[in-house]
Design an enzyme around this catalytic site. Structure first.
Site, mmCIF file in Angstrom:
data_model
loop_
_atom_site.group_PDB
_atom_site.id
_atom_site.type_symbol
_atom_site.label_atom_id
_atom_site.label_comp_id
_atom_site.label_asym_id
_atom_site.label_seq_id
_atom_site.Cartn_x
_atom_site.Cartn_y
_atom_site.Cartn_z
ATOM 1 N N HIS A 1 -7.416 34.844 143.328
ATOM 2 C CA HIS A 1 -7.020 35.361 142.079
ATOM 3 C C HIS A 1 -7.619 34.058 141.046
ATOM 4 O O HIS A 1 -6.304 33.568 141.321
ATOM 5 C CB HIS A 1 -6.191 35.647 141.528
ATOM 6 C CG HIS A 1 -6.189 36.099 140.282
ATOM 7 N ND1 HIS A 1 -5.313 37.595 139.797
ATOM 8 C CD2 HIS A 1 -6.086 35.376 138.753
ATOM 9 C CE1 HIS A 1 -5.757 37.911 138.077
ATOM 10 N NE2 HIS A 1 -5.752 35.452 137.859
ATOM 11 N N ASP B 1 -12.511 28.976 134.576
ATOM 12 C CA ASP B 1 -12.147 28.100 133.507
ATOM 13 C C ASP B 1 -10.866 27.817 133.554
ATOM 14 O O ASP B 1 -10.547 26.751 132.278
ATOM 15 C CB ASP B 1 -12.740 28.921 132.085
ATOM 16 C CG ASP B 1 -12.022 30.010 132.210
ATOM 17 O OD1 ASP B 1 -11.638 30.371 132.789
ATOM 18 O OD2 ASP B 1 -12.026 30.278 131.269
ATOM 19 N N GLY C 1 -8.198 38.513 129.658
ATOM 20 C CA GLY C 1 -7.573 38.359 128.706
ATOM 21 C C GLY C 1 -6.214 38.941 127.427
ATOM 22 O O GLY C 1 -5.727 38.951 128.654
ATOM 23 N N HIS D 1 -6.573 42.539 135.570
ATOM 24 C CA HIS D 1 -5.551 41.988 135.469
ATOM 25 C C HIS D 1 -4.437 43.600 134.552
ATOM 26 O O HIS D 1 -4.978 43.388 133.308
ATOM 27 C CB HIS D 1 -5.804 41.211 134.745
ATOM 28 C CG HIS D 1 -6.337 39.754 134.641
ATOM 29 N ND1 HIS D 1 -7.586 39.997 134.731
ATOM 30 C CD2 HIS D 1 -5.644 38.293 134.775
ATOM 31 C CE1 HIS D 1 -7.923 37.624 134.766
ATOM 32 N NE2 HIS D 1 -6.729 37.493 135.039
ATOM 33 N N HIS E 1 -9.257 31.610 138.458
ATOM 34 C CA HIS E 1 -10.455 30.978 137.253
ATOM 35 C C HIS E 1 -10.537 30.214 137.343
ATOM 36 O O HIS E 1 -10.462 29.045 137.275
ATOM 37 C CB HIS E 1 -9.565 31.491 135.362
ATOM 38 C CG HIS E 1 -8.743 32.775 135.923
ATOM 39 N ND1 HIS E 1 -9.434 33.497 134.838
ATOM 40 C CD2 HIS E 1 -7.757 33.355 136.000
ATOM 41 C CE1 HIS E 1 -8.745 35.031 134.937
ATOM 42 N NE2 HIS E 1 -7.639 34.337 135.319
ATOM 43 N N GLU F 1 0.848 41.490 133.720
ATOM 44 C CA GLU F 1 0.888 40.135 133.861
ATOM 45 C C GLU F 1 1.832 39.951 132.010
ATOM 46 O O GLU F 1 3.066 39.714 132.392
ATOM 47 C CB GLU F 1 -0.385 39.198 134.127
ATOM 48 C CG GLU F 1 0.395 37.801 133.427
ATOM 49 C CD GLU F 1 -1.052 37.430 132.976
ATOM 50 O OE1 GLU F 1 -0.599 36.139 133.551
ATOM 51 O OE2 GLU F 1 -2.079 37.865 133.211
#
Length: 371
Positions: free
Chosen positions: A25, A29, A186, A213, A27, A216
């Protein structure tokens, strides 16, 4: 357990950084080097809040430590802004892989959302191609420096937009060319996986693996939807699954826990939890239990037999590495090398690879820890 100037820590006399690791996991960006952001921003005429790399790193860490996932996500406006050209995407992807390899990672999956990188006029296929080019350059660079690493793309759709089916088709189109799985990311609260059922139905029909996702910024309903609507083979974070566990009694180190049906299903089916300890603190994902690392339900989930894995989520925003996350957990929960090895074996078993390659990965981890 102090982290030295090289980003390493020592456990039982061994370098954590040198141990073979798996990253599930992470990202794209959220992993840019601050110096790279400054250079790419300058070339594109984009203003940055700080023009010194160390100061910019401080800025990201400060802005990300908000206790809110929505606020945390705002820091990505800057990183995605400098990732709108082929050259920028390729460079960021190459450095992503190089930094993973330097941290001892031998297999990683990079998740990113192609739809967020079209402002410069590139097509969806072109941005995926640019990232894949960077990944391969990074793998080659690692090999030339004596490190072996493989990285696969997790093509991600933004859960608050309407392009998930299109992105799912893109992921399947790239399955033999670098894409290994699909995700949605997102703002989680208010955007459940059920809103993207058409995309998940298509992926299931193509036997294409998904991680979602969930758990969270939203609770058990989000996790349930990830499993039922998303057919998730892993849970991105999934930390709020601990809300389905009731501690009935404690007697010394003995803890009696009552499982809810959802928690029991995830545990018994060995569905990996992509836990990201530092990020979970920053976004308020563990606020039901506290605000310190020692409050994180990671150890409870681990001791109860869940397939826990350790991840960074966003290296830039959390100013972290996989080595640092492991060191933090080892210090707080008094873990030894056997525990750290278990986390890597869990991650290897949950990797979106053919079973033969997962078995090979497991052997590499076992051999590395034994040495």
């Amino acid at each position: 357990m102090p982290i030295d100037q090289h980003g390493d820590a020592v456990l039982d006399g061994l370098s954590i950084r040198a141990l073979p690791k798996v990253s599930l996991h992470d990202h794209l960006d959220g992993a840019l080097r601050p110096a790279t952001i400054i250079e790419l921003a300058d070339a594109a005429g984009i203003d940055v809040p700080e023009t010194d790399a160390d100061d910019l790193a401080d800025w990201f860490a400060e802005k990300s430590d908000s206790g809110s996932l929505v606020e945390y996500l705002k820091t990505f406006d800057l990183t995605t802004a400098v990732m709108q050209t082929r050259e920028g995407l390729t460079r960021v992807a190459r450095e992503f892989v190089e930094d993973l390899a330097a941290d001892g990672v031998i297999y990683g999956e990079v998740r990113w959302a192609p739809e967020q990188h079209l402002a410069g006029g590139l097509s969806l296929d072109e941005v995926v191609e640019a990232v894949q080019e960077g990944i391969e350059e990074g793998e080659d660079a690692a090999e030339s420096s004596g490190r072996d690493i493989r990285v696969g793309q997790l093509i991600t759709a933004m859960r608050h937009t309407e392009r998930s089916l299109e992105i799912a088709r893109l992921a399947v189109d790239w399955r033999e060319r670098g894409a290994v799985g699909f995700d949605i990311a997102g703002p989680e609260d208010g955007f459940p996986p059920s809103k993207h059922r058409a995309a998940f139905d298509y992926l299931a029909s193509e036997f294409f693996p998904t991680t979602v996702h969930a758990g969270e910024a939203a609770g058990l309903d989000s996790i349930r939807s990830a499993l039922i609507d998303g057919r998730a083979l892993r849970l991105g974070h999934g930390v709020r699954l601990a809300q389905d566990l009731e501690v009935v009694s404690r007697a010394g180190e003995e803890v009696l826990v009552q499982f809810g049906d959802l928690a029991r299903w995830v545990r018994d089916r060995e569905i990996p939890l992509e836990l990201s300890p530092s990020s979970n603190l920053q976004t308020g994902a563990i606020e039901a239990w506290g605000t310190l690392m020692e409050d994180h339900p990671f150890d409870l989930l681990y001791q109860l037999g869940f397939a826990v894995t350790v991840n960074v989520d966003n290296r830039l925003q959390s100013r972290t590495s996989l080595t640092r996350e492991l060191a933090l957990l080892a210090e707080v929960f008094e873990y030894g090398l056997d525990d750290l090895e278990t986390f890597q074996l869990n991650a290897a078993a949950g990797a979106f690879l053919p079973v033969e390659e997962r078995e090979e990965l497991i052997e590499l981890i076992a051999d590395g820890f034994e040495r």
